[in-house]
Design a protein around this motif. Sequence first.
Motif, mmCIF file in Angstrom:
data_model
loop_
_atom_site.group_PDB
_atom_site.id
_atom_site.type_symbol
_atom_site.label_atom_id
_atom_site.label_comp_id
_atom_site.label_asym_id
_atom_site.label_seq_id
_atom_site.Cartn_x
_atom_site.Cartn_y
_atom_site.Cartn_z
ATOM 1 N N ALA A 41 -3.080 -6.141 21.457
ATOM 2 C CA ALA A 41 -3.720 -5.174 22.354
ATOM 3 C C ALA A 41 -5.232 -5.180 22.166
ATOM 4 C CB ALA A 41 -3.151 -3.776 22.106
ATOM 5 N N VAL A 42 -5.686 -5.243 20.921
ATOM 6 C CA VAL A 42 -7.124 -5.285 20.655
ATOM 7 C C VAL A 42 -7.730 -6.555 21.242
ATOM 8 C CG1 VAL A 42 -8.869 -5.453 18.820
ATOM 9 C CG2 VAL A 42 -7.008 -3.786 18.623
ATOM 10 N N TRP A 43 -7.033 -7.687 21.086
ATOM 11 C CA TRP A 43 -7.492 -8.944 21.678
ATOM 12 C C TRP A 43 -7.618 -8.800 23.199
ATOM 13 C CZ3 TRP A 43 -4.393 -14.147 20.797
ATOM 14 C CH2 TRP A 43 -4.965 -15.179 21.562
ATOM 15 N N ALA A 44 -6.581 -8.218 23.823
ATOM 16 C CA ALA A 44 -6.613 -8.065 25.279
ATOM 17 C C ALA A 44 -7.788 -7.191 25.718
ATOM 18 C CB ALA A 44 -5.297 -7.466 25.772
ATOM 19 N N ILE A 45 -8.042 -6.126 24.990
ATOM 20 C CA ILE A 45 -9.146 -5.220 25.345
ATOM 21 C C ILE A 45 -10.491 -5.885 25.083
ATOM 22 C CG2 ILE A 45 -10.272 -3.047 24.719
ATOM 23 C CD1 ILE A 45 -7.346 -2.000 24.161
ATOM 24 N N ALA A 46 -10.624 -6.495 23.904
ATOM 25 C CA ALA A 46 -11.905 -7.117 23.538
ATOM 26 C C ALA A 46 -12.236 -8.312 24.417
ATOM 27 C CB ALA A 46 -11.879 -7.545 22.068
ATOM 28 N N GLY A 47 -11.223 -9.002 24.891
ATOM 29 C CA GLY A 47 -11.465 -10.198 25.707
ATOM 30 C C GLY A 47 -11.146 -9.997 27.166
ATOM 31 N N TRP A 48 -11.208 -8.751 27.618
ATOM 32 C CA TRP A 48 -10.764 -8.401 28.970
ATOM 33 C C TRP A 48 -11.349 -9.297 30.062
ATOM 34 C CZ3 TRP A 48 -6.658 -6.066 30.432
ATOM 35 C CH2 TRP A 48 -6.508 -5.660 31.755
ATOM 36 N N HIS A 49 -12.598 -9.677 29.919
ATOM 37 C CA HIS A 49 -13.246 -10.479 30.968
ATOM 38 C C HIS A 49 -13.239 -11.977 30.647
ATOM 39 C CE1 HIS A 49 -14.405 -6.891 33.065
ATOM 40 N NE2 HIS A 49 -14.928 -6.392 31.956
ATOM 41 N N HIS A 50 -12.445 -12.380 29.691
ATOM 42 C CA HIS A 50 -12.362 -13.792 29.323
ATOM 43 C C HIS A 50 -11.116 -14.421 29.935
ATOM 44 C CE1 HIS A 50 -15.108 -12.249 26.224
ATOM 45 N NE2 HIS A 50 -15.599 -13.486 26.185
ATOM 46 N N GLU A 51 -11.150 -15.729 29.978
ATOM 47 C CA GLU A 51 -10.004 -16.484 30.465
ATOM 48 C C GLU A 51 -8.804 -16.258 29.542
ATOM 49 O OE1 GLU A 51 -9.640 -20.909 31.568
ATOM 50 O OE2 GLU A 51 -11.767 -20.394 31.802
ATOM 51 N N GLY A 52 -7.639 -16.204 30.106
ATOM 52 C CA GLY A 52 -6.424 -16.085 29.307
ATOM 53 C C GLY A 52 -6.009 -14.665 28.983
ATOM 54 N N THR A 53 -6.757 -13.677 29.454
ATOM 55 C CA THR A 53 -6.422 -12.287 29.135
ATOM 56 C C THR A 53 -5.057 -11.896 29.689
ATOM 57 O OG1 THR A 53 -8.751 -11.690 29.046
ATOM 58 C CG2 THR A 53 -7.191 -9.890 29.310
ATOM 59 N N GLY A 54 -4.721 -12.401 30.862
ATOM 60 C CA GLY A 54 -3.403 -12.107 31.430
ATOM 61 C C GLY A 54 -2.273 -12.586 30.527
ATOM 62 N N LEU A 55 -2.481 -13.729 29.898
ATOM 63 C CA LEU A 55 -1.478 -14.241 28.963
ATOM 64 C C LEU A 55 -1.345 -13.327 27.746
ATOM 65 C CD1 LEU A 55 -2.498 -18.020 29.054
ATOM 66 C CD2 LEU A 55 -0.506 -16.968 30.165
ATOM 67 N N VAL A 56 -2.479 -12.843 27.260
ATOM 68 C CA VAL A 56 -2.472 -11.954 26.098
ATOM 69 C C VAL A 56 -1.807 -10.622 26.453
ATOM 70 C CG1 VAL A 56 -3.895 -10.772 24.368
ATOM 71 C CG2 VAL A 56 -4.524 -13.066 25.141
ATOM 72 N N VAL A 57 -2.105 -10.087 27.616
ATOM 73 C CA VAL A 57 -1.482 -8.837 28.059
ATOM 74 C C VAL A 57 0.030 -9.024 28.190
ATOM 75 C CG1 VAL A 57 -1.316 -7.209 30.005
ATOM 76 C CG2 VAL A 57 -3.562 -7.956 29.163
ATOM 77 N N THR A 58 0.450 -10.142 28.739
ATOM 78 C CA THR A 58 1.882 -10.427 28.865
ATOM 79 C C THR A 58 2.526 -10.565 27.490
ATOM 80 O OG1 THR A 58 1.463 -11.539 30.967
ATOM 81 C CG2 THR A 58 3.593 -11.947 29.923
ATOM 82 N N ALA A 59 1.838 -11.243 26.574
ATOM 83 C CA ALA A 59 2.345 -11.371 25.206
ATOM 84 C C ALA A 59 2.486 -10.001 24.554
ATOM 85 C CB ALA A 59 1.417 -12.259 24.372
ATOM 86 N N ALA A 60 1.482 -9.131 24.752
ATOM 87 C CA ALA A 60 1.562 -7.769 24.206
ATOM 88 C C ALA A 60 2.750 -7.022 24.821
ATOM 89 C CB ALA A 60 0.256 -7.026 24.446
ATOM 90 N N GLY A 61 2.975 -7.233 26.097
ATOM 91 C CA GLY A 61 4.133 -6.624 26.756
ATOM 92 C C GLY A 61 5.442 -7.086 26.134
ATOM 93 N N LEU A 62 5.529 -8.378 25.838
ATOM 94 C CA LEU A 62 6.729 -8.904 25.185
ATOM 95 C C LEU A 62 6.881 -8.346 23.764
ATOM 96 C CD1 LEU A 62 6.637 -12.609 26.400
ATOM 97 C CD2 LEU A 62 8.314 -10.846 27.033
ATOM 98 N N LEU A 63 5.765 -8.166 23.082
ATOM 99 C CA LEU A 63 5.832 -7.567 21.751
ATOM 100 C C LEU A 63 6.286 -6.107 21.827
ATOM 101 C CD1 LEU A 63 2.722 -9.223 20.096
ATOM 102 C CD2 LEU A 63 5.137 -9.705 19.619
ATOM 103 N N ILE A 64 5.895 -5.409 22.897
ATOM 104 C CA ILE A 64 6.414 -4.051 23.108
ATOM 105 C C ILE A 64 7.928 -4.103 23.287
ATOM 106 C CG2 ILE A 64 6.493 -2.121 24.750
ATOM 107 C CD1 ILE A 64 3.456 -2.598 25.199
ATOM 108 N N VAL A 65 8.402 -5.056 24.082
ATOM 109 C CA VAL A 65 9.848 -5.228 24.278
ATOM 110 C C VAL A 65 10.535 -5.466 22.933
ATOM 111 C CG1 VAL A 65 11.618 -6.754 25.268
ATOM 112 C CG2 VAL A 65 9.670 -6.019 26.666
#
Length: 148
Positions: free
Chosen positions: A66-90
């Motif tokens: 989640a911190v990676w997704a927030i810190a890198g919000w405007h960087h390439e690959g953020t959607g992948l990180v957000v999806t990964a965080a979603g899977l970790l929530i699951v």
Amino acid sequence: MLNALEVFTTVVVGLMVGVEFSVAFVMNPILSALPEDSSQAAHAHGGRMLGAVMPFWYIGSLVLSAVWAIAGWHHEGTGLVVTAAGLLIVSVVMSLLLLVPINNRNKTWTPENRPADWKEQLNRWERFHYVRVAVIIAAFTLLVTALV
């Protein structure tokens, strides 16, 4: 700084995947091959040992992602990180609802007090664990993809 967070998160999640993969495909088959009383005692001990560590690892992995997704919000690959965080929530929800209740019972069992259906309960835990391993492997794969 973001690069260090990305690498650290990927390593932490990768190590967690390795441990959980090993539990599913190495340790559990070894423990299940032991004589019945030894098998049950070993599963209970493993449940106590890993049950003490894994909650911190799962939550820590989720927080780092989640911190990676927030810190890198405007960087390439953020959607992948957000999806990964979603899977970790699951994986955390699965753990809390499906795996932890079985593990909490299992870790208190001895050959003298285990229920008659102890093997069925462990088999149910293993089936849920296989699904959870697949979920965290997918999360790890997305993090690696976002990293590169």
